[in-house]
Design a protein around this motif. Sequence first.
Motif, PDB file in Angstrom:
ATOM      1  N   LYS B  81      20.932  35.766  22.244  1.00 32.17           N
ATOM      2  CA  LYS B  81      20.114  35.324  23.368  1.00 32.17           C
ATOM      3  C   LYS B  81      20.387  36.183  24.606  1.00 32.17           C
ATOM      4  N   GLY B  82      21.644  36.578  24.781  1.00 33.44           N
ATOM      5  CA  GLY B  82      22.020  37.342  25.974  1.00 33.44           C
ATOM      6  C   GLY B  82      21.324  38.685  26.070  1.00 33.44           C
ATOM      7  N   LYS B  83      20.776  39.167  24.959  1.00 33.91           N
ATOM      8  CA  LYS B  83      20.124  40.469  24.985  1.00 33.91           C
ATOM      9  C   LYS B  83      18.602  40.363  25.086  1.00 33.91           C
ATOM     10  N   LYS B  87      17.524  35.473  28.156  1.00 35.23           N
ATOM     11  CA  LYS B  87      18.937  35.526  28.539  1.00 35.23           C
ATOM     12  C   LYS B  87      19.263  34.571  29.684  1.00 35.23           C
TER      13      LYS B  87
END
Lengths: 264, 254
Positions: B81-83, B87
């Motif tokens: 998700k962070g990418k 995010k």
Amino acid sequence: MEHLKTQEGHAIERRGFIKKILQGCAALLFPGFLLAKTKKGRTKPWVLENGYNPAEHDWGMGININKCIGCGRCADACKRENNVPRAPFFFRTWVERYRIFENGKSLIDSPNGAINGFKFPADEKNIIRSFFVPKLCNHCDNPPCVQVCPVGATFKTADGVVLVDSNYCIGCRYCIQACPYGARFLDPRTRTAEKCTFCYHRIVKGKLPACVEVCPTQARVFGELKKKASPLVRFMRMNKIRVLKPSLNTEPKVYYANLDMEVR
Amino acid sequence: MKQWPLSNLWKKLPEQVRRLSILGIILVAFFLMIRSLLIPSDFGKFGHYRASAVEEIASLPMQYAGQMACVECHEETVTLKGKGYHKNVACEICHGPAAAHTRDPGSVKLTAPRGRGYCPICHEYLPSRPTGFPQIVSNSHNPMKPCISCHNPHDPKPPQTPKECSACHGEIAKTKSLSHHVYIPCTRCHNVPKGHKISPRKFLPTKPSTREFCGGCHAKGAAGEKGIPQVDLATHGKRYVCWQCHYPHLPEAH
């Protein structure tokens, strides 16, 4: 001469009298001085049980109107975090939709505080501007609600957060009337006044308020007002800031960026 | 002869005043007693309020654990998700408050919003939303299928590169389709680099920058199809660029 002497005699009598009065007063006030001294001794830094020192902080919130998508996740998370009644009259934070028409009229709505988001408007024609405005307690530096509380159940702490002591509130509703932002309500279960606390139980533990935690676009910024390296200070330096109803001199600590002049 | 001034004064007072003041003293004492009974002992310790109220409020339980709390056990999802586009969309928006789950994941289960009704809360097209935020009209955007059958909720990219500008600029395309400029293709006014449809913010298209650009069709004597209204560039709205008065995607002249 005779005349003068009697006058002097009187003067001495009067001086003695005044002396005694003063002594009496001093004796009466003496316990007060003692108490004051003990009180002064007690104002050593006040630290909460978890080591949080309110005097070291000064909290505020920034809201960027250009980033708000009106999803209302803040209003929903606030209710869940703070156990606010789900009925659609009780909000600690909510989102308003502003629609400004060609003829200068404006329409403001906030269906269920935006907890279920917004629906496509039926009357979409001739709108010149439209945007969302999240609202909450402004944690005024000069809070009218605190001034009117007859029992001292609502107050400003050293870190600038305005709180309600629900165990002490008598439910008289003066504060609800006094708040120019409509940020307070009477909790139907406890019959006491309620409002946003900046999620005090979270910020004392170093967490963000729930509404800031869940904002998907970083429209809400929370942080210290008096520290140089804080997201809020940066936010306020980078944007042109307005507060709600500045003319009331309440000195709100919720700062809006890109706020339309139409918003009140 | 030593005499207390107060007792002297007391004797000098008329009878009725003496009685009244005794009553007064009793009332004041009664008031003080009630006051000390009603006002908690820690009231006024730090200000005009009960000091322990702050402690009570500060110790309320938390419901939202915060994004960092999930890393420990769901590292893969968190990095995925962070990418992606989501995010900044916190896990607990979609999965609900999870503080209890982080303490006891075995017995406190979270739910996942798998239905089509959920995502439009953020992505449904609304005129009030800021331009540039990805929006769809859910009635016409691949109806009947759940969103997550095409978009991974933890990394929601469009499954293939869209062909039309309207996939992402639906609002502008819709506006233009109702305007006098309906037959002018987007690319007549915007130079669109190849990468724009894949990484839109990294490769931004150009926008017209001069009055002469619009003048290419609208200046007096400009070559072009018949029927295009023409104005005298030298005098018409001079000192301003055209789109300070005419929205280029919906030019109006009334």
